[in-house]
Motif scaffolding. Structure first.
Motif, short mmCIF file in Angstrom:
data_model
loop_
_atom_site.label_atom_id
_atom_site.label_comp_id
_atom_site.label_asym_id
_atom_site.label_seq_id
_atom_site.Cartn_x
_atom_site.Cartn_y
_atom_site.Cartn_z
N HIS A 91 -29.44 24.64 5.98
CA HIS A 91 -30.90 23.79 5.96
C HIS A 91 -30.52 22.77 4.72
O HIS A 91 -31.13 21.51 5.04
N ARG A 92 -29.97 23.18 3.70
CA ARG A 92 -29.87 22.15 2.52
C ARG A 92 -29.01 21.11 2.82
O ARG A 92 -29.25 19.86 2.38
N GLU A 104 -26.37 32.10 6.95
CA GLU A 104 -26.35 30.80 6.16
C GLU A 104 -27.09 29.84 6.50
O GLU A 104 -26.84 28.68 6.30
N ASP A 118 -30.00 29.25 5.11
CA ASP A 118 -30.46 28.15 4.10
C ASP A 118 -29.35 27.46 3.55
O ASP A 118 -29.96 26.20 3.32
N TRP A 119 -28.14 27.72 3.39
CA TRP A 119 -27.44 26.78 3.13
C TRP A 119 -27.13 25.50 3.93
O TRP A 119 -27.28 24.42 3.72
N LYS A 141 -40.30 29.28 13.10
CA LYS A 141 -39.56 28.63 11.94
C LYS A 141 -38.64 27.34 12.18
O LYS A 141 -38.73 26.12 11.66
#
Length: 397
Positions: free
Chosen positions: A263-264, A258, A260-261, A306
């Motif tokens: 990170h948001r 998860e 990306d979630w 990254k």
């Protein structure tokens, strides 16, 4: 004198029958309301949201649903009852001044909660005592414990005895249907009490039972992730939800990660330490997966690069009035040094003993640290280790 002094006594003694009568009436009403609540729960077993509301709000809900109180002059409705159609088309008899049930949602009037609590507690403990001390409990006894403990927990969600009674029943009769009922019950309670420690704990226990019974439960993990995300986004500082989320990360496949979630959320909610702590769990899970593959070195290097770029972006944020960006940068840097240390132990003998060898942007990273958090550099250096720190930054000279 004797007659005068006995007069108040006789008046006082006359009040006891009245008090007893009132208590009896309240007890009967509480049991009647509890029976209605349990009927609603049985008829609509897909209820996914519960709320305790003021009577005026309950009246608005009924009005918005197109329902109004029926004519109370009718003797059949003298107890303020009304027939309501259940979601599945079946009729449910309940007091509409106390309950509202539609579209798998349930509302209960706050004014009647004391009566419901007393009635639910009594019936639960009576049924549990019979079940617990029965050498060969009948199916009816089991059903009574599950039914009464459910209604009791909905209004007293942190009663450990009620949760343990359900564990006992399920342990003796482990089956998929009972396990799924437990997941639905805990989710319903968390819809209005997202910080209920016993509900989260019982949910973890239930997931373990599901794993024992079914083995592969990737679908359950995916749904669990969605549920916890909704709760976390609604209550960002809910430690119990984040703790639960970190726990079931270990049950995920690497494709369900998860980042990306997370990170948001980090971008939306600046300076929230819980988000960075959760990212550590995600990174640990990901690195454990990569360390099992001898051909994963490029993936690890790409991951590290990254993450460094992410950290630099937060360290580069301008100062703000509340110093939130500075806090965000410190949390980000602490996370990055933690990742570096984990890498050292994940690949102790491989080419990633010095995982930062080909990282791009280390110079900028160090400049930002010196300008934003100079006092913390000694702390980070001590955490990472002097030798590793020198290898990381001395190559920049």
């Amino acid at each position: 004198m004797i007659e005068e002094s006995s007069s108040p006594g006789s008046a006082s003694s006359g009040a006891f029958p009245f008090s007893s009568t009132m208590a009896s009436v309240e007890c009967k009403r509480g049991l009647d309301l509890l029976a209605q609540l349990e009927q609603i729960l049985e008829e609509d077993d897909l209820i996914d949201e519960l709320g305790f509301v003021h009577p005026t709000q309950l009246a608005e809900l009924n009005a918005n649903s197109g329902f109004g109180l029926l004519d109370l002059s009718n003797e059949a409705q003298s107890a303020d009852r009304a027939m309501r159609e259940g979601t599945d088309g079946r009729s449910i008899l309940y007091d509409e001044t106390v309950f509202w049930n539609r579209d798998h949602k349930l509302a209960i009037s706050t004014t009647e909660l004391p009566l419901l609590v007393v009635a639910a507690k009594k019936l639960f403990f009576d049924s549990y005592k019979k079940y617990k001390f029965s050498k060969n409990p009948e199916h009816d006894l089991q059903d009574d414990v599950l039914r009464h403990s459910k209604s009791f927990l909905l209004i007293c969600s942190d009663n450990g005895t009620a949760w343990n009674s359900r564990k006992l029943v399920i342990s003796r009769n482990l089956c998929l249907s009972l396990v799924m009922d437990e997941l639905r019950l805990s989710a319903l309670i968390l819809s209005y009490s997202p910080k209920s420690e016993n509900s989260w704990s019982h949910r973890r226990w239930t997931i373990k039972q599901f794993h024992r019974a079914c083995g592969d439960f990737s679908d359950v993990v995916a749904k669990e992730s969605e549920l916890v995300k909704r709760i976390e986004e609604r209550t960002k500082m809910n430690y119990r939800a984040w703790n639960h989320h970190s726990w079931f990360v270990s049950y995920m496949t690497w494709r369900q990660n998860e980042f990306d979630w997370n990170h948001r959320l980090i971008q939306c909610y600046i300076g929230r330490e819980a988000l960075w702590v959760h990212r550590r769990f995600l990174s640990q899970f990901w690195l454990n997966h990569l360390s099992s593959d001898p051909h994963s070195i490029p993936d690890v290097a790409d991951f590290l690069q990254k993450e460094l770029e992410l950290i630099i972006s937060f360290l580069s944020s301008p100062e703000d009035e509340f110093d939130a960006n500075r806090t965000q940068g410190q949390l980000a840097a602490s996370y990055f040094f933690w990742v570096l240390k984990v890498l050292k132990y994940s690949f102790p003998n491989g080419p990633l003993v010095k995982p930062w060898r080909n990282l791009s942007g280390l110079g900028l990273f160090m400049e930002l640290l010196e300008s934003s958090s100079p006092r913390r550099i000694l702390l980070w250096r001590s955490f990472l280790g002097r030798q590793s720190w020198d290898e990381l930054f001395n190559s920049l000279d």
